[in-house]
Design a protein around this motif. Sequence first.
Motif, PDB file in Angstrom:
ATOM      1  N   ALA A 216      23.761   4.241 -13.586  1.00  0.00           N
ATOM      2  CA  ALA A 216      24.797   4.298 -12.556  1.00  0.00           C
ATOM      3  C   ALA A 216      24.639   3.152 -11.560  1.00  0.00           C
ATOM      4  CB  ALA A 216      24.740   5.643 -11.832  1.00  0.00           C
ATOM      5  N   LEU A 217      23.402   2.871 -11.144  1.00  0.00           N
ATOM      6  CA  LEU A 217      23.170   1.761 -10.218  1.00  0.00           C
ATOM      7  C   LEU A 217      23.516   0.416 -10.858  1.00  0.00           C
ATOM      8  CD1 LEU A 217      19.810   2.906  -8.593  1.00  0.00           C
ATOM      9  CD2 LEU A 217      22.046   2.779  -7.484  1.00  0.00           C
ATOM     10  N   ALA A 218      23.182   0.268 -12.148  1.00  0.00           N
ATOM     11  CA  ALA A 218      23.522  -0.980 -12.844  1.00  0.00           C
ATOM     12  C   ALA A 218      25.027  -1.153 -12.956  1.00  0.00           C
ATOM     13  CB  ALA A 218      22.875  -0.990 -14.230  1.00  0.00           C
ATOM     14  N   TRP A 219      25.753  -0.058 -13.188  1.00  0.00           N
ATOM     15  CA  TRP A 219      27.211  -0.150 -13.260  1.00  0.00           C
ATOM     16  C   TRP A 219      27.806  -0.522 -11.906  1.00  0.00           C
ATOM     17  CZ3 TRP A 219      31.275   2.400 -10.905  1.00  0.00           C
ATOM     18  CH2 TRP A 219      32.536   2.177 -11.465  1.00  0.00           C
ATOM     19  N   ILE A 220      27.281   0.084 -10.838  1.00  0.00           N
ATOM     20  CA  ILE A 220      27.763  -0.266  -9.495  1.00  0.00           C
ATOM     21  C   ILE A 220      27.463  -1.725  -9.187  1.00  0.00           C
ATOM     22  CG2 ILE A 220      27.454   0.214  -7.033  1.00  0.00           C
ATOM     23  CD1 ILE A 220      26.875   3.109  -7.779  1.00  0.00           C
ATOM     24  N   TRP A 221      26.276  -2.177  -9.544  1.00  0.00           N
ATOM     25  CA  TRP A 221      25.905  -3.578  -9.321  1.00  0.00           C
ATOM     26  C   TRP A 221      26.830  -4.508 -10.099  1.00  0.00           C
ATOM     27  CZ3 TRP A 221      20.967  -6.158 -11.691  1.00  0.00           C
ATOM     28  CH2 TRP A 221      20.883  -7.488 -11.230  1.00  0.00           C
ATOM     29  N   LYS A 222      27.118  -4.176 -11.348  1.00  0.00           N
ATOM     30  CA  LYS A 222      27.989  -5.013 -12.163  1.00  0.00           C
ATOM     31  C   LYS A 222      29.397  -5.088 -11.577  1.00  0.00           C
ATOM     32  CE  LYS A 222      29.835  -5.482 -16.846  1.00  0.00           C
ATOM     33  NZ  LYS A 222      29.864  -4.895 -18.223  1.00  0.00           N
ATOM     34  N   ALA A 223      29.929  -3.942 -11.148  1.00  0.00           N
ATOM     35  CA  ALA A 223      31.277  -3.920 -10.582  1.00  0.00           C
ATOM     36  C   ALA A 223      31.341  -4.714  -9.283  1.00  0.00           C
ATOM     37  CB  ALA A 223      31.719  -2.476 -10.355  1.00  0.00           C
ATOM     38  N   CYS A 224      30.354  -4.532  -8.398  1.00  0.00           N
ATOM     39  CA  CYS A 224      30.350  -5.249  -7.123  1.00  0.00           C
ATOM     40  C   CYS A 224      30.115  -6.734  -7.324  1.00  0.00           C
ATOM     41  CB  CYS A 224      29.284  -4.663  -6.194  1.00  0.00           C
ATOM     42  SG  CYS A 224      29.589  -2.965  -5.693  1.00  0.00           S
ATOM     43  N   LEU A 225      29.254  -7.093  -8.278  1.00  0.00           N
ATOM     44  CA  LEU A 225      29.003  -8.507  -8.547  1.00  0.00           C
ATOM     45  C   LEU A 225      30.224  -9.182  -9.130  1.00  0.00           C
ATOM     46  CD1 LEU A 225      26.984 -10.835  -8.600  1.00  0.00           C
ATOM     47  CD2 LEU A 225      26.267 -10.064 -10.867  1.00  0.00           C
ATOM     48  N   SER A 226      30.930  -8.487 -10.009  1.00  0.00           N
ATOM     49  CA  SER A 226      32.155  -9.045 -10.577  1.00  0.00           C
ATOM     50  C   SER A 226      33.195  -9.310  -9.496  1.00  0.00           C
ATOM     51  CB  SER A 226      32.718  -8.092 -11.625  1.00  0.00           C
ATOM     52  OG  SER A 226      33.936  -8.585 -12.156  1.00  0.00           O
ATOM     53  N   LYS A 227      33.309  -8.393  -8.555  1.00  0.00           N
ATOM     54  CA  LYS A 227      34.264  -8.592  -7.459  1.00  0.00           C
ATOM     55  C   LYS A 227      33.806  -9.698  -6.533  1.00  0.00           C
ATOM     56  CE  LYS A 227      36.618  -6.143  -3.717  1.00  0.00           C
ATOM     57  NZ  LYS A 227      36.774  -4.848  -2.993  1.00  0.00           N
TER      58      LYS A 227
END
Length: 210
Positions: A163-174
Amino acid sequence: MTLDPARFTTYAIPLKSLLVGLALSSFIGIPGAITLLARVGTAAAWWLHPLAAVAAVLCGALAALTCIAASRAMTAASASLASSRRFRDLSGVILLVPLLFVGPIITGVTAGVRDLQDYLPSLAAALSWTPLGAIWAVPADVARGHWGPAGAKLVIAVAALAALAWIWKACLSKALVTPPTRVAPAAAPETWVSSGSFRQPRRAPWPRVA
């Protein structure tokens, strides 16, 4: 942070490769290396139980990755807000207020608990089923032969990391698509005056207060 996500906006680096690179580079610095050694070093407490020691090494590495993913996710999420002075001031106040009340909170909690030695084990048992403490309870369950709870808590820890990796990926993409913008401060008005053959700028005097 040296590896600010905004620094990679001009490079065509695949997002997956960037995530792996940022995660691995986090263990090169002193904080990341100390975090990894401290987490893996908990295996020394289980030297009488070889299986628990092996589980502690694996869980320590997983816990270190969880710490890195959580910190990177928070950094990427606040990348667009960190450039705002109002956000920096507000975050400082939010972090300061709990520190001011940490003494009364501890006093109230300890005063409400009659026997602290009986309360702490029950608190640890409750936290062992949460993402905060599940990864640390796995070696203890392995040492006691409780394979079912150990597997369930490992699943909780892996799910928290995912879950943390998914949040990191989404925020980094933005953050890579819309990097933070910095507004330059407005300069004071200037006027031009003649000095011989040259014209030099002179700032307009500020109004005097009587």
